[in-house]
Design a protein around this motif. Structure first.
Motif, mmCIF file in Angstrom:
data_model
loop_
_atom_site.group_PDB
_atom_site.id
_atom_site.type_symbol
_atom_site.label_atom_id
_atom_site.label_comp_id
_atom_site.label_asym_id
_atom_site.label_seq_id
_atom_site.Cartn_x
_atom_site.Cartn_y
_atom_site.Cartn_z
ATOM 1 N N SER A 1 6.405 -13.850 -9.408
ATOM 2 C CA SER A 1 7.750 -13.449 -8.686
ATOM 3 C C SER A 1 7.591 -12.731 -7.378
ATOM 4 C CB SER A 1 8.374 -12.196 -9.657
ATOM 5 O OG SER A 1 7.802 -11.183 -9.650
ATOM 6 N N PHE A 2 8.520 -12.907 -6.592
ATOM 7 C CA PHE A 2 8.535 -12.542 -5.381
ATOM 8 C C PHE A 2 9.814 -12.047 -4.711
ATOM 9 C CE2 PHE A 2 9.306 -13.250 -0.699
ATOM 10 C CZ PHE A 2 8.176 -12.424 -0.208
ATOM 11 N N SER A 3 9.989 -10.722 -3.955
ATOM 12 C CA SER A 3 10.960 -10.366 -3.288
ATOM 13 C C SER A 3 10.468 -9.912 -1.872
ATOM 14 C CB SER A 3 11.909 -9.014 -3.919
ATOM 15 O OG SER A 3 10.856 -7.988 -3.882
ATOM 16 N N LEU A 4 11.279 -9.919 -0.852
ATOM 17 C CA LEU A 4 10.783 -9.260 0.436
ATOM 18 C C LEU A 4 10.250 -8.081 0.293
ATOM 19 C CD1 LEU A 4 13.625 -10.519 2.549
ATOM 20 C CD2 LEU A 4 11.215 -11.792 2.497
ATOM 21 N N GLU A 5 10.846 -7.132 -0.529
ATOM 22 C CA GLU A 5 10.206 -5.944 -0.577
ATOM 23 C C GLU A 5 8.740 -5.682 -0.882
ATOM 24 O OE1 GLU A 5 13.032 -6.784 -1.842
ATOM 25 O OE2 GLU A 5 14.549 -5.667 -0.494
ATOM 26 N N ASP A 6 8.092 -6.871 -1.612
ATOM 27 C CA ASP A 6 6.862 -7.033 -2.022
ATOM 28 C C ASP A 6 6.007 -7.119 -0.957
ATOM 29 O OD1 ASP A 6 7.714 -6.834 -4.704
ATOM 30 O OD2 ASP A 6 7.568 -9.027 -4.979
ATOM 31 N N LEU A 7 6.402 -7.702 0.282
ATOM 32 C CA LEU A 7 5.281 -7.743 1.465
ATOM 33 C C LEU A 7 4.885 -6.445 1.978
ATOM 34 C CD1 LEU A 7 7.481 -10.471 3.410
ATOM 35 C CD2 LEU A 7 5.446 -10.954 2.437
ATOM 36 N N GLU A 8 5.733 -5.596 2.106
ATOM 37 C CA GLU A 8 5.244 -4.124 2.710
ATOM 38 C C GLU A 8 4.809 -3.549 1.353
ATOM 39 O OE1 GLU A 8 6.492 -0.413 5.361
ATOM 40 O OE2 GLU A 8 8.037 -1.738 4.643
ATOM 41 N N LYS A 9 5.171 -3.463 0.346
ATOM 42 C CA LYS A 9 4.757 -2.773 -0.838
ATOM 43 C C LYS A 9 3.350 -3.326 -1.297
ATOM 44 C CE LYS A 9 6.158 -1.858 -5.699
ATOM 45 N NZ LYS A 9 7.250 -2.334 -6.757
ATOM 46 N N SER A 10 3.135 -4.430 -1.279
ATOM 47 C CA SER A 10 1.564 -4.928 -1.619
ATOM 48 C C SER A 10 0.670 -4.524 -0.485
ATOM 49 C CB SER A 10 1.826 -6.459 -1.750
ATOM 50 O OG SER A 10 1.948 -7.118 -0.601
ATOM 51 N N ARG B 1 1.104 -19.642 -4.152
ATOM 52 C CA ARG B 1 1.264 -21.135 -4.666
ATOM 53 C C ARG B 1 1.731 -21.734 -3.104
ATOM 54 N NH1 ARG B 1 3.198 -19.014 -9.408
ATOM 55 N NH2 ARG B 1 2.191 -19.692 -10.897
ATOM 56 N N LEU B 2 1.403 -20.885 -2.290
ATOM 57 C CA LEU B 2 1.477 -21.344 -0.715
ATOM 58 C C LEU B 2 3.026 -21.862 -0.230
ATOM 59 C CD1 LEU B 2 -1.515 -23.603 -0.272
ATOM 60 C CD2 LEU B 2 -1.428 -21.151 0.483
ATOM 61 N N ARG B 3 3.765 -21.003 -1.004
ATOM 62 C CA ARG B 3 5.180 -21.088 -0.533
ATOM 63 C C ARG B 3 5.624 -20.662 0.525
ATOM 64 N NH1 ARG B 3 5.781 -19.435 -6.144
ATOM 65 N NH2 ARG B 3 6.035 -17.255 -5.360
ATOM 66 N N GLU B 4 6.793 -21.190 1.336
ATOM 67 C CA GLU B 4 7.267 -20.853 2.821
ATOM 68 C C GLU B 4 7.758 -19.262 2.617
ATOM 69 O OE1 GLU B 4 10.130 -22.540 6.175
ATOM 70 O OE2 GLU B 4 10.116 -23.451 3.969
ATOM 71 N N VAL B 5 7.296 -18.642 3.604
ATOM 72 C CA VAL B 5 8.057 -17.518 3.694
ATOM 73 C C VAL B 5 7.902 -17.101 5.488
ATOM 74 C CG1 VAL B 5 5.391 -16.562 3.998
ATOM 75 C CG2 VAL B 5 7.411 -14.999 3.351
ATOM 76 N N MET C 1 0.186 -22.024 4.145
ATOM 77 C CA MET C 1 0.786 -23.185 4.498
ATOM 78 C C MET C 1 -0.346 -24.482 4.227
ATOM 79 S SD MET C 1 1.771 -25.933 6.926
ATOM 80 C CE MET C 1 2.019 -25.337 8.377
ATOM 81 N N ASN C 2 0.009 -25.550 3.514
ATOM 82 C CA ASN C 2 -1.010 -26.595 3.248
ATOM 83 C C ASN C 2 -0.522 -27.679 4.028
ATOM 84 O OD1 ASN C 2 -2.926 -28.388 2.675
ATOM 85 N ND2 ASN C 2 -2.888 -27.671 0.395
ATOM 86 N N PRO C 3 -0.929 -27.869 5.375
ATOM 87 C CA PRO C 3 -0.237 -28.965 6.156
ATOM 88 C C PRO C 3 -0.454 -30.318 5.725
ATOM 89 C CG PRO C 3 -2.160 -28.396 7.143
ATOM 90 C CD PRO C 3 -2.172 -27.432 5.959
ATOM 91 N N THR C 4 0.140 -30.676 4.610
ATOM 92 C CA THR C 4 -0.057 -32.097 4.101
ATOM 93 C C THR C 4 1.013 -32.566 3.039
ATOM 94 O OG1 THR C 4 -1.732 -33.737 3.005
ATOM 95 C CG2 THR C 4 -1.565 -31.366 1.838
ATOM 96 N N TYR C 5 1.011 -33.822 2.575
ATOM 97 C CA TYR C 5 2.058 -34.010 1.470
ATOM 98 C C TYR C 5 1.038 -34.331 0.314
ATOM 99 C CZ TYR C 5 5.564 -36.856 -0.706
ATOM 100 O OH TYR C 5 6.516 -36.944 -1.830
#
Length: 261
Positions: free
Chosen positions: A85-94, A113-117, A133-137
């Motif tokens: 799971s992810f929330s923006l608050e996790d960025l600084e908290k982690s 999972r290399l999701r966009e942020v 980011m994984n720059p492929t398809y």
């Protein structure tokens, strides 16, 4: 230009079976990752290789001692607070949680999972670089074929995409390593390293644990455990003849591009 190899491992809860309908208790999730971690650390010590570990704060809280130990020789970066799971608050908290545990500065981030942020949120949370980011398809996983393939600045954040080969953008990440012949991975890595002057590759500690008992597709379970450790050793020995292993922060600090003012 001196060639650099950026090797990283995402230390996280082993929750990938849940993507395929198998619920696993938290204790087992931590144990599978910890077992794999203990398998690769001696290899890194033997080969005298320094790497970057992207760690979820949740894992670090449950295994503070080994994360502190790792931080004495390797770089610790953030992999978010929780893997599932992810929330923006996790960025600084982690980031703050990892810094408190290691007593060292944490400047890098990689999204689960290399999701966009959003780079602006990453910068706001106190990070200097992002490797999300994984720059492929790959159908069902990534649709980034036309994204920038090599390192670049965005919103004053230094982005380090996972390496893919020039032109055809063959992805040099863990699934490729598991499922393609080693000679092909070595060849593709060499071409990419010669073209880009650096190589950015990553794995997960749980890959180095025997995961055959879990309900996972064959392309994920293939070559797990000891076989994966031995395969990685051959690969790293080959790479050591082609470039120097450095951490992501060292690469970011030495990169020739100047950060936007």
């Amino acid at each position: 230009m001196k060639k650099s190899v950026l090797l990283s491992f995402d230390i996280e809860e082993f929750d990938i079976p849940e993507e395929y309908g198998q619920i696993i208790d938290k204790k087992t999730q931590f144990e599978v990752s910890l077992q794999g971690l203990k398998s690769i650390l001696p290899l890194l010590e033997k080969l005298e290789i320094r790497v970057t570990f992207f760690v979820t704060a949740n894992f670090a809280i449950h295994h503070e001692e080994i994360i502190r130990e790792i931080s004495q020789k390797h770089e610790i970066a953030s992999h978010g607070f929780y893997h599932a799971s992810f929330s923006l608050e996790d960025l600084e908290k982690s980031r703050k949680t990892l810094e408190q545990i290691t007593n060292k500065s944490v400047i890098g981030f990689r999204m689960a999972r290399l999701r966009e942020v959003d780079d602006r949120e990453i910068r706001k949370a106190g990070y200097k670089y992002n490797s999300s980011m994984n720059p492929t398809y790959i159908p069902g996983r990534y649709n980034n074929f036309f994204k920038k393939r090599t390192a670049y600045y965005s919103n004053k954040v230094f982005n380090i995409p996972v390496s893919v080969t020039p032109r055809i953008r063959f992805p040099l990440f863990w699934l490729s390593f598991k499922n393609f012949p080693l000679f092909w991975i070595q060849f593709a890595s060499q071409i990419t390293l010669e073209n880009d002057s650096y190589l950015c590759i990553y794995f997960h500690p749980w890959e180095f644990t025997d995961i055959n008992k879990f309900q996972l597709p064959g392309f994920i379970k293939k070559r797990s455990g000891r076989e994966m450790v031995e395969r990685l050793e051959k690969y790293l020995i080959s790479l050591k003849t082609q470039g120097d292993f450095i951490t992501f922060s060292e690469f970011a600090n030495s990169y020739l591009l100047e950060a936007p003012r």
